[in-house]
Design an enzyme around this catalytic site. Structure first.
Site: not given
Ligand code: NAP
Length: 231
Positions: A17, A65, A158, A162
């Site tokens: 996702r 994981n 967090y 990062k």
């Molecule tokens: P998200 O929608 O919450 O999706 C997180 C994804 O990580 C999911 O596919 C989840 O899989 C997977 N995941 C979580 N724990 C895991 C584990 N232990 N092993 C394998 N997969 C795992 O998050 P997002 O917003 O897309 O964020 C993606 C990345 O971008 C993250 O590293 C986040 O810190 C970074 N980021 C996000 C933002 C933002 O504003 N959204 C900004 C800066 C950086 P499951 O559903 O199967 O658990």
């Protein structure tokens, strides 16, 4: 001849996702065979695979994981056995467990570091061996703007994870560059995903006000940046 036509193999962690899903779709649209990693969301991962296949792309789903060192080793071995190479690794899997420092539990600190920072290390640790053998590869890890410039109250765990990814990326880039493997990090600001959907309207509004465009980005914006570094 067959080698020349072989698709690049891209592994995207946390691709069930959000940003990871968008990266998987973008890489597949550019001709990569994509391994969609997920932890718990099997049905969502299957939907991403289906979406890629319906557009004529190649994808498979694999559960592990990223915080589990041995599971990462096994996943990398299995992927290389199936596909023969790993050309692109996107360390995208990440979680938040926000809270003010004084009240933050040890478990909430540890789990964020384990998934975000150690998970990135685990994957780089095993994939870099394979990429060194290949004498080429691209590693892109998902940092965040909070690990770099402004910091963010309530995100000590967090932000530390990062900032750690940024430091690890710079060191790994120095270790691997001479053998054709590049290591980069992308540091997005606020992006519309389930991770930010949990924020209160008040926080969303205040956060958007800090962004020059005045609104959160979309996962597709980040996917294009990642693909630029990865293909
Ligand atoms: P998200 O929608 O919450 O999706 C997180 C994804 O990580 C999911 O596919 C989840 O899989 C997977 N995941 C979580 N724990 C895991 C584990 N232990 N092993 C394998 N997969 C795992 O998050 P997002 O917003 O897309 O964020 C993606 C990345 O971008 C993250 O590293 C986040 O810190 C970074 N980021 C996000 C933002 C933002 O504003 N959204 C900004 C800066 C950086 P499951 O559903 O199967 O658990």
């Amino acid at each position: 001849m067959a080698e020349q036509n072989k698709k690049k193999v891209a592994v995207v962690t946390g691709a069930s996702r959000g940003i990871g899903r968008a990266i998987a779709l973008e890489l597949a649209s550019r001709g990569a065979a994509v391994v969609i990693n997920y932890n718990g969301s099997e049905e969502r991962a299957k939907e991403v695979q289906k979406e890629i296949e319906e557009k004529g792309g190649e994808a498979e789903i694999r559960q592990w994981n990223v915080a589990d060192f041995a599971a990462c080793e096994k996943a990398v071995k299995d992927i290389v056995k199936t596909h023969g190479s790993i050309d692109i690794l996107v360390n995208n899997a990440g979680i938040t467990k926000d809270g003010l420092l004084m009240g933050m539990s040890e478990a909430d600190f540890d789990s964020v570091i384990d998934v975000n920072l150690k998970g990135t290390f685990n994957m780089m640790r095993f994939v870099s061996r394979q990429m060194l053998r290949q004498r080429c590869g691209r590693i892109i890890s998902m940092a965040s703007v909070v690990g770099n410039l402004p910091g963010n109250a309530g995100q000590a765990n967090y932000a530390a994870s990062k900032a750690g990814i940024i430091g690890m990326t710079k060191s790994a880039a120095r270790e691997l560059a001479s053998r054709g493997v590049t290591v980069n990090a992308v540091a997005p600001g606020f992006i519309e995903t389930e991770m930010t959907a949990v924020l209160s309207e008040e926080v969303k509004k205040a956060s958007a006000a800090q962004i020059p465009l005045g609104h959160f980005g979309k996962p597709e914006d980040i996917a294009k940046t990642v693909v630029f570094s990865g293909i």
